[in-house]
Motif scaffolding. Sequence first.
Motif, PDB file in Angstrom:
ATOM      1  N   ALA A  87       0.974  -1.283  -0.002  1.00 21.07           N
ATOM      2  CA  ALA A  87       0.106  -0.062  -0.119  1.00 21.07           C
ATOM      3  C   ALA A  87       0.808   1.188  -0.038  1.00 21.07           C
ATOM      4  CB  ALA A  87      -0.844  -0.002   1.332  1.00 21.07           C
ATOM      5  N   VAL A  88       2.301   1.259   0.133  1.00 24.55           N
ATOM      6  CA  VAL A  88       2.954   2.374   0.158  1.00 24.55           C
ATOM      7  C   VAL A  88       2.829   2.811  -1.165  1.00 24.55           C
ATOM      8  CG1 VAL A  88       5.625   3.014  -0.054  1.00 24.55           C
ATOM      9  CG2 VAL A  88       4.680   1.450   1.839  1.00 24.55           C
ATOM     10  N   TYR A  89       2.812   4.328  -1.256  1.00 24.49           N
ATOM     11  CA  TYR A  89       2.784   5.119  -2.528  1.00 24.49           C
ATOM     12  C   TYR A  89       3.955   4.860  -3.241  1.00 24.49           C
ATOM     13  CZ  TYR A  89      -0.847   7.374   0.390  1.00 24.49           C
ATOM     14  OH  TYR A  89      -1.729   7.564   1.150  1.00 24.49           O
ATOM     15  N   PHE A  90       3.666   5.184  -4.654  1.00 24.62           N
ATOM     16  CA  PHE A  90       4.970   5.033  -5.604  1.00 24.62           C
ATOM     17  C   PHE A  90       4.512   5.902  -6.911  1.00 24.62           C
ATOM     18  CE2 PHE A  90       7.430   3.490  -8.900  1.00 24.62           C
ATOM     19  CZ  PHE A  90       8.645   3.532  -8.598  1.00 24.62           C
ATOM     20  N   GLY A  91       5.296   6.531  -7.538  1.00 24.24           N
ATOM     21  CA  GLY A  91       5.346   7.416  -8.589  1.00 24.24           C
ATOM     22  C   GLY A  91       4.386   8.502  -8.725  1.00 24.24           C
ATOM     23  N   GLY A  92       4.049   8.981  -7.732  1.00 23.24           N
ATOM     24  CA  GLY A  92       3.364  10.239  -8.100  1.00 23.24           C
ATOM     25  C   GLY A  92       1.650  10.248  -7.760  1.00 23.24           C
ATOM     26  N   LYS A  93       1.293   8.981  -8.091  1.00 23.01           N
ATOM     27  CA  LYS A  93      -0.342   8.560  -8.053  1.00 23.01           C
ATOM     28  C   LYS A  93      -0.602   7.105  -7.678  1.00 23.01           C
ATOM     29  CE  LYS A  93      -2.530   8.880 -12.045  1.00 23.01           C
ATOM     30  NZ  LYS A  93      -3.294   9.140 -13.132  1.00 23.01           N
ATOM     31  N   PHE A  94       0.148   6.300  -7.599  1.00 29.29           N
ATOM     32  CA  PHE A  94       0.072   4.892  -7.447  1.00 29.29           C
ATOM     33  C   PHE A  94       0.371   4.425  -6.106  1.00 29.29           C
ATOM     34  CE2 PHE A  94       1.776   5.810 -11.748  1.00 29.29           C
ATOM     35  CZ  PHE A  94       0.585   5.670 -12.720  1.00 29.29           C
ATOM     36  N   ARG A  95      -0.109   3.354  -6.043  1.00 28.12           N
ATOM     37  CA  ARG A  95       0.458   2.443  -4.683  1.00 28.12           C
ATOM     38  C   ARG A  95       1.195   1.267  -5.415  1.00 28.12           C
ATOM     39  NH1 ARG A  95      -2.125   3.635   0.496  1.00 28.12           N
ATOM     40  NH2 ARG A  95      -3.681   5.089  -0.001  1.00 28.12           N
ATOM     41  N   ILE A  96       2.149   0.598  -4.605  1.00 28.87           N
ATOM     42  CA  ILE A  96       3.106  -0.244  -5.141  1.00 28.87           C
ATOM     43  C   ILE A  96       1.972  -1.631  -5.806  1.00 28.87           C
ATOM     44  CG2 ILE A  96       4.660  -2.207  -4.685  1.00 28.87           C
ATOM     45  CD1 ILE A  96       5.843  -0.160  -2.575  1.00 28.87           C
ATOM     46  N   VAL A  97       0.889  -1.983  -4.979  1.00 35.10           N
ATOM     47  CA  VAL A  97       0.430  -3.123  -5.418  1.00 35.10           C
ATOM     48  C   VAL A  97      -0.267  -2.876  -6.944  1.00 35.10           C
ATOM     49  CG1 VAL A  97      -1.861  -2.466  -4.326  1.00 35.10           C
ATOM     50  CG2 VAL A  97      -1.415  -4.848  -4.643  1.00 35.10           C
ATOM     51  N   ASP A  98      -0.580  -1.679  -7.392  1.00 34.30           N
ATOM     52  CA  ASP A  98      -1.173  -1.333  -8.485  1.00 34.30           C
ATOM     53  C   ASP A  98      -0.469  -2.041  -9.815  1.00 34.30           C
ATOM     54  OD1 ASP A  98      -3.237   0.187  -7.829  1.00 34.30           O
ATOM     55  OD2 ASP A  98      -1.962   1.935  -7.502  1.00 34.30           O
ATOM     56  N   PHE A  99       1.057  -2.406  -9.577  1.00 35.06           N
ATOM     57  CA  PHE A  99       1.790  -2.676 -10.718  1.00 35.06           C
ATOM     58  C   PHE A  99       1.439  -4.190 -11.000  1.00 35.06           C
ATOM     59  CE2 PHE A  99       3.525   1.218  -9.637  1.00 35.06           C
ATOM     60  CZ  PHE A  99       4.103   1.723 -10.895  1.00 35.06           C
ATOM     61  N   ALA A 100       1.515  -5.305 -10.167  1.00 37.51           N
ATOM     62  CA  ALA A 100       1.138  -6.414 -10.321  1.00 37.51           C
ATOM     63  C   ALA A 100      -0.453  -6.494 -10.612  1.00 37.51           C
ATOM     64  CB  ALA A 100       1.193  -7.475  -8.975  1.00 37.51           C
ATOM     65  N   MET A 101      -1.292  -5.823 -10.020  1.00 35.93           N
ATOM     66  CA  MET A 101      -2.449  -5.862 -10.650  1.00 35.93           C
ATOM     67  C   MET A 101      -2.842  -5.556 -11.971  1.00 35.93           C
ATOM     68  SD  MET A 101      -4.589  -5.020  -6.862  1.00 35.93           S
ATOM     69  CE  MET A 101      -6.017  -5.436  -7.582  1.00 35.93           C
ATOM     70  N   SER A 102      -2.166  -4.211 -12.335  1.00 36.26           N
ATOM     71  CA  SER A 102      -2.190  -3.861 -13.661  1.00 36.26           C
ATOM     72  C   SER A 102      -1.870  -4.637 -14.654  1.00 36.26           C
ATOM     73  CB  SER A 102      -1.581  -2.404 -13.602  1.00 36.26           C
ATOM     74  OG  SER A 102      -2.287  -1.649 -12.903  1.00 36.26           O
ATOM     75  N   PRO A 140      -1.048   0.688 -19.560  1.00 38.08           N
ATOM     76  CA  PRO A 140      -1.289   1.353 -18.507  1.00 38.08           C
ATOM     77  C   PRO A 140      -1.264   0.934 -17.243  1.00 38.08           C
ATOM     78  CG  PRO A 140      -3.492   1.049 -19.500  1.00 38.08           C
ATOM     79  CD  PRO A 140      -2.248   0.250 -20.192  1.00 38.08           C
ATOM     80  N   ILE A 141      -0.812   1.786 -15.918  1.00 39.25           N
ATOM     81  CA  ILE A 141      -0.760   1.227 -14.804  1.00 39.25           C
ATOM     82  C   ILE A 141      -2.150   1.810 -14.071  1.00 39.25           C
ATOM     83  CG2 ILE A 141       0.189   1.249 -12.493  1.00 39.25           C
ATOM     84  CD1 ILE A 141       1.600   0.145 -14.558  1.00 39.25           C
ATOM     85  N   TRP A 142      -3.080   1.158 -13.826  1.00 38.60           N
ATOM     86  CA  TRP A 142      -4.359   1.296 -13.187  1.00 38.60           C
ATOM     87  C   TRP A 142      -4.214   1.803 -11.875  1.00 38.60           C
ATOM     88  CZ3 TRP A 142      -8.385   1.670 -16.556  1.00 38.60           C
ATOM     89  CH2 TRP A 142      -8.153   1.082 -18.039  1.00 38.60           C
ATOM     90  N   THR A 143      -5.217   2.601 -11.233  1.00 40.02           N
ATOM     91  CA  THR A 143      -4.946   2.894  -9.638  1.00 40.02           C
ATOM     92  C   THR A 143      -6.391   3.729  -9.194  1.00 40.02           C
ATOM     93  OG1 THR A 143      -3.497   3.856  -8.199  1.00 40.02           O
ATOM     94  CG2 THR A 143      -4.031   5.075 -10.111  1.00 40.02           C
ATOM     95  N   TYR A 144      -6.323   4.109  -8.164  1.00 36.68           N
ATOM     96  CA  TYR A 144      -7.679   4.957  -7.683  1.00 36.68           C
ATOM     97  C   TYR A 144      -6.874   6.512  -7.503  1.00 36.68           C
ATOM     98  CZ  TYR A 144     -10.322   7.868  -4.396  1.00 36.68           C
ATOM     99  OH  TYR A 144     -11.150   8.728  -3.872  1.00 36.68           O
ATOM    100  N   GLN A 145      -7.604   7.346  -8.162  1.00 39.62           N
ATOM    101  CA  GLN A 145      -7.287   8.517  -7.885  1.00 39.62           C
ATOM    102  C   GLN A 145      -8.409   9.729  -7.566  1.00 39.62           C
ATOM    103  OE1 GLN A 145      -5.296  10.300 -11.307  1.00 39.62           O
ATOM    104  NE2 GLN A 145      -6.337   9.022 -12.725  1.00 39.62           N
ATOM    105  N   GLU A 146      -8.195  10.706  -6.826  1.00 43.72           N
ATOM    106  CA  GLU A 146      -9.184  11.699  -6.586  1.00 43.72           C
ATOM    107  C   GLU A 146      -9.435  12.332  -7.742  1.00 43.72           C
ATOM    108  OE1 GLU A 146      -9.217  13.410  -2.339  1.00 43.72           O
ATOM    109  OE2 GLU A 146      -7.073  12.766  -2.487  1.00 43.72           O
ATOM    110  N   GLN A 147     -10.422  13.195  -7.812  1.00 36.13           N
ATOM    111  CA  GLN A 147     -10.787  14.054  -9.089  1.00 36.13           C
ATOM    112  C   GLN A 147     -10.231  15.465  -8.307  1.00 36.13           C
ATOM    113  OE1 GLN A 147     -11.973  13.343 -11.783  1.00 36.13           O
ATOM    114  NE2 GLN A 147     -11.841  11.200 -11.026  1.00 36.13           N
ATOM    115  N   LEU A 148      -8.778  15.748  -8.800  1.00 34.82           N
ATOM    116  CA  LEU A 148      -8.438  16.917  -8.334  1.00 34.82           C
ATOM    117  C   LEU A 148      -8.112  18.088  -9.476  1.00 34.82           C
ATOM    118  CD1 LEU A 148      -5.758  15.060  -6.012  1.00 34.82           C
ATOM    119  CD2 LEU A 148      -7.848  16.563  -5.282  1.00 34.82           C
ATOM    120  N   PRO A 149      -7.921  19.276  -9.243  1.00 40.53           N
ATOM    121  CA  PRO A 149      -7.629  20.258 -10.214  1.00 40.53           C
ATOM    122  C   PRO A 149      -6.095  19.969 -10.643  1.00 40.53           C
ATOM    123  CG  PRO A 149      -7.633  21.562  -8.133  1.00 40.53           C
ATOM    124  CD  PRO A 149      -8.084  19.938  -7.961  1.00 40.53           C
TER     125      PRO A 149
END
Length: 419
Positions: free
Chosen positions: A39-54, A300-309
């Motif tokens: 669950a550690v953050y990586f790459g500006g917007k991802f979590r580490i687990v996102d890479f295996a799942m993507s 692409p690497i998928w993840t959850y991200q907030e809707q931000l400006p």
Amino acid sequence: MTENALARLQLPRRALALVLAGGRGSRLQQLTDVRAKPAVYFGGKFRIVDFAMSNCLNSGIRRMGVLTQYKSHSLLRHIQRGWGFLKSEMNEFVDLLPAQQRLEEASWYRGTADAVYQNLDIFRSHRPDFVLVLAGDHIYKMDYSRMLVDHVESGAPCTVGCIEVPIAEARAFGVMKVDNNNRILEFTEKPANPDPMPGRPDVALASMGIYLFDAEFLYDELPRHMSGDATQHDFGRDVIPALVKAGRAMAHPFGRSCVGTEPGKTPYWRDVGTLDAYWSANIDLTATDPELNLYDREWPIWTYQEQLPPAKFVHNQGERRGNAVESMVSGGCIVSGSLERSLLFSSCRVHSYAKVAWSVLLPEVRVGRGARLTRTIVDRGCSIPPGLVVGEDPVADAARFNRTEQGITLITNDMLARL
């Protein structure tokens, strides 16, 4: 399209991927005080687990189980928010499988193999032909469908993903020897003195923690390793060595299925398990031509991200000017200071006259007016006091924060509270 080619394309649909995401990641020290390593953050917007799942999603594997244990709340919340787009009516899903005392004799998962064993009834109900076991704490891009093809063509019931690593680093991995057909002849988990590859004394062949099994074979094999004083209930220490001795395990070189690596270059794979490795992998992304390409729209690497400006750089008054050089700045950030070779996650604020260089700021960090940060990692939600200087005096840094031997300083809220 031939019948054989069509059958190959269908292989991912016949597979179930299990992402082992319960690790504590203690070498990341305070970064994993409140979250599991995946669950550690990586790459500006991802979590580490996102890479295996993507990798699973991009490979065509749309049935996944995520096995969690240590401080899993933020990980479970992230997956629920970011990975809920799969369609159960199309036989697509992400099952969340925390340790839950499914067997009388055990409560927590006792090892990687036990984590799978405790959920066998769930996996059987999905009726996969293949089970792909993945570590959820590595950064890489890999097409698992290519590994599936190799697995089927070899006829062996077990295939292990492998990668070449420097001999000095091999003690942290399972090290193997293979023959000319990639059959594994020897396998030793985390050896004190790793054996090098033939003719290459500076390199060892290491397990990536990626295991592919024929499903029925795995169901029959796992119970053999769940009892007795000698077992550690672990794939690397128990299951794989036993299969190697029986001549039933093959190796799959990562170079055959890596994605996005240019010809002639070493395939990109990182275990960001230390603060220095974590900092280095993130900072590398700010290079003009980084080793890991996050801009590849084909994978692409998928993840959850907030809707931000969008990020904003403000002021244009003499030395009071928001600017960034060779940096990555995520949505929701407002910068009126200066950035150099730095990576900012979402909703950070860098106030006027502040200078941030060669640093990684996790979400919602505030850098106060006139502060200077160099070679730092700042944990989520930290507010750096105005005028604070970190990264210029090693003795002062070590007294106040967590400074590594390579000179990277980790700053957390608890550390700031003690100032």
